[in-house]
Design an enzyme around this catalytic site. Structure first.
Site, PDB file in Angstrom:
ATOM      1  N   GLY A  53      30.815  36.271  35.141  1.00 22.49           N
ATOM      2  CA  GLY A  53      30.681  37.358  36.118  1.00 22.49           C
ATOM      3  C   GLY A  53      29.290  37.957  36.256  1.00 22.49           C
ATOM      4  N   GLU A 108      26.340  42.898  31.687  1.00 24.74           N
ATOM      5  CA  GLU A 108      27.726  42.673  32.128  1.00 24.74           C
ATOM      6  C   GLU A 108      27.864  43.004  33.608  1.00 24.74           C
ATOM      7  OE1 GLU A 108      30.487  41.481  31.410  1.00 24.74           O
ATOM      8  OE2 GLU A 108      31.109  41.781  29.341  1.00 24.74           O
ATOM      9  N   ASP A 109      28.825  42.364  34.263  1.00 28.93           N
ATOM     10  CA  ASP A 109      29.126  42.754  35.641  1.00 28.93           C
ATOM     11  C   ASP A 109      30.039  43.972  35.674  1.00 28.93           C
ATOM     12  OD1 ASP A 109      31.108  41.197  34.465  1.00 28.93           O
ATOM     13  OD2 ASP A 109      31.755  40.278  36.338  1.00 28.93           O
ATOM     14  N   ASP A 112      35.752  47.080  31.918  1.00 27.79           N
ATOM     15  CA  ASP A 112      37.085  47.482  32.377  1.00 27.79           C
ATOM     16  C   ASP A 112      37.823  48.142  31.203  1.00 27.79           C
ATOM     17  OD1 ASP A 112      39.704  47.573  33.294  1.00 27.79           O
ATOM     18  OD2 ASP A 112      39.586  45.698  34.365  1.00 27.79           O
ATOM     19  N   LYS A 140      34.688  50.979  35.021  1.00 28.83           N
ATOM     20  CA  LYS A 140      35.899  51.706  35.414  1.00 28.83           C
ATOM     21  C   LYS A 140      36.049  52.900  34.487  1.00 28.83           C
ATOM     22  CE  LYS A 140      38.540  47.939  37.369  1.00 28.83           C
ATOM     23  NZ  LYS A 140      39.789  47.179  37.306  1.00 28.83           N
ATOM     24  N   PHE A 161      41.328  46.481  41.421  1.00 31.35           N
ATOM     25  CA  PHE A 161      40.894  45.109  41.152  1.00 31.35           C
ATOM     26  C   PHE A 161      39.780  44.791  42.146  1.00 31.35           C
ATOM     27  CE2 PHE A 161      40.910  40.503  41.317  1.00 31.35           C
ATOM     28  CZ  PHE A 161      40.895  40.213  39.955  1.00 31.35           C
ATOM     29  N   VAL A 162      38.597  44.470  41.639  1.00 30.46           N
ATOM     30  CA  VAL A 162      37.449  44.255  42.523  1.00 30.46           C
ATOM     31  C   VAL A 162      36.959  42.814  42.434  1.00 30.46           C
ATOM     32  CG1 VAL A 162      36.613  46.626  42.716  1.00 30.46           C
ATOM     33  CG2 VAL A 162      35.954  45.275  40.734  1.00 30.46           C
ATOM     34  N   ASP A 168      35.340  37.529  40.201  1.00 33.91           N
ATOM     35  CA  ASP A 168      36.214  36.539  40.836  1.00 33.91           C
ATOM     36  C   ASP A 168      37.660  36.989  40.972  1.00 33.91           C
ATOM     37  OD1 ASP A 168      36.721  36.390  37.953  1.00 33.91           O
ATOM     38  OD2 ASP A 168      37.936  34.631  38.451  1.00 33.91           O
ATOM     39  N   ARG A 174      33.346  34.830  43.959  1.00 31.49           N
ATOM     40  CA  ARG A 174      32.182  35.345  43.247  1.00 31.49           C
ATOM     41  C   ARG A 174      30.968  35.420  44.172  1.00 31.49           C
ATOM     42  NH1 ARG A 174      33.336  35.209  37.621  1.00 31.49           N
ATOM     43  NH2 ARG A 174      34.704  33.521  36.980  1.00 31.49           N
TER      44      ARG A 174
HETATM   45  C1  PRP Z   1      35.332  39.977  32.975  1.00 29.74           C
HETATM   46  C2  PRP Z   1      33.948  40.599  33.121  1.00 29.74           C
HETATM   47  C3  PRP Z   1      33.683  41.206  31.767  1.00 29.74           C
HETATM   48  C4  PRP Z   1      35.054  41.551  31.250  1.00 29.74           C
HETATM   49  C5  PRP Z   1      35.304  43.024  31.381  1.00 29.74           C
HETATM   50  O1  PRP Z   1      35.237  38.685  32.461  1.00 29.74           O
HETATM   51  O2  PRP Z   1      32.981  39.652  33.477  1.00 29.74           O
HETATM   52  O3  PRP Z   1      33.045  40.295  30.911  1.00 29.74           O
HETATM   53  O4  PRP Z   1      35.999  40.819  32.057  1.00 29.74           O
HETATM   54  O5  PRP Z   1      36.614  43.378  31.048  1.00 29.74           O
HETATM   55  P1  PRP Z   1      37.010  44.221  29.750  1.00 29.74           P
HETATM   56  O6  PRP Z   1      36.144  45.461  29.710  1.00 29.74           O
HETATM   57  O7  PRP Z   1      38.451  44.564  30.019  1.00 29.74           O
HETATM   58  O8  PRP Z   1      36.840  43.375  28.530  1.00 29.74           O
HETATM   59  P2  PRP Z   1      36.380  37.546  32.642  1.00 29.74           P
HETATM   60  O9  PRP Z   1      37.166  37.407  31.374  1.00 29.74           O
HETATM   61  O10 PRP Z   1      37.161  37.810  33.885  1.00 29.74           O
HETATM   62  O11 PRP Z   1      35.508  36.239  32.779  1.00 29.74           O
HETATM   63  P3  PRP Z   1      34.428  35.891  33.940  1.00 29.74           P
HETATM   64  O12 PRP Z   1      33.218  36.777  33.679  1.00 29.74           O
HETATM   65  O13 PRP Z   1      34.133  34.454  33.701  1.00 29.74           O
HETATM   66  O14 PRP Z   1      35.065  36.171  35.271  1.00 29.74           O
END
Ligand code: PRP
Length: 183
Positions: A53, A108-109, A112, A140, A161-162, A168, A174
């Site tokens: 992400g 980080e993106d 959550d 969030k 959910f964004v 993604d 993405r």
């Molecule tokens: C997403 C996002 C963060 C994480 C945040 O990754 O990129 O790394 O979740 O969520 P959290 O605070 O609840 O841990 P994801 O597992 O969807 O993988 P991706 O980055 O490959 O989409």
């Protein structure tokens, strides 16, 4: 006949609402880049992108950090193809750099539940870096299950959910230029 891609339906058919427009993202990244440049001047930090992400944010952010820096990437997964965190964070690719005594900035993106950053903090603290900070494009605010202080936050967002700008849904979307609300 409707054979439009999901991407086209979002961008051209107004399928989802834009939460953060591309221009807002650009402006905020410019500000974050200035602040990070000031904070890290003379420190040659290692900026580590969290895949997948974080790749777009990382690429745009470092172009607004006007000091010497190095980069690396780590790949995590907690969501897989689901909309809700599995509660388990897997490391799918390790970093290559030696970060001992280095200034580390993790990118980080989105934060959550906060589980991923918590796992990253534990992992990277064990490497004895000179400093360890986090920057996330999105956080969030009302969701965080893990109490965790993010050093640089682009935008605080409500619990939706964004997708887009690196984030993604089932691995697609993405490449949307803005952040959209999907629920
Ligand atoms: C997403 C996002 C963060 C994480 C945040 O990754 O990129 O790394 O979740 O969520 P959290 O605070 O609840 O841990 P994801 O597992 O969807 O993988 P991706 O980055 O490959 O989409």
């Amino acid at each position: 006949m409707n054979n439009r891609s999901e991407f086209e339906r979002v961008v051209y058919d107004n399928k989802f609402r834009v939460l953060i427009a591309r221009e807002q993202i650009d402006d905020r990244i410019r500000e974050l880049g200035r602040k990070i440049s000031d904070d890290y001047r003379g420190k040659n930090p290692i900026v580590i992108g969290v895949l997948n992400g974080g790749f777009l944010f990382m690429a745009d952010l470092i172009r607004h950090i006007e000091i010497d820096l190095e980069i690396d990437f780590i790949k995590l997964s907690s969501y897989g193809d689901e909309k809700v965190s599995s509660g388990k964070v897997e490391v799918l690719k390790e970093i290559n750099a030696d970060v001992k005594n280095r200034h580390v900035l993790l990118v980080e993106d989105i934060v959550d539940t906060g589980l991923s950053v918590k796992v990253l903090e534990k992992k990277f603290s064990a490497f004895s870096p000179a400093s360890l900070r986090f920057v996330s494009l999105l956080r969030k605010t009302d969701k965080a299950k893990v109490d965790f202080d993010i050093d640089y936050v682009g935008f605080e967002i409500p619990d939706h959910f964004v997708v887009g700008y690196g984030l993604d849904h089932k691995q697609i979307l993405r490449n949307l230029p803005a952040v959209y609300i999907m629920d």
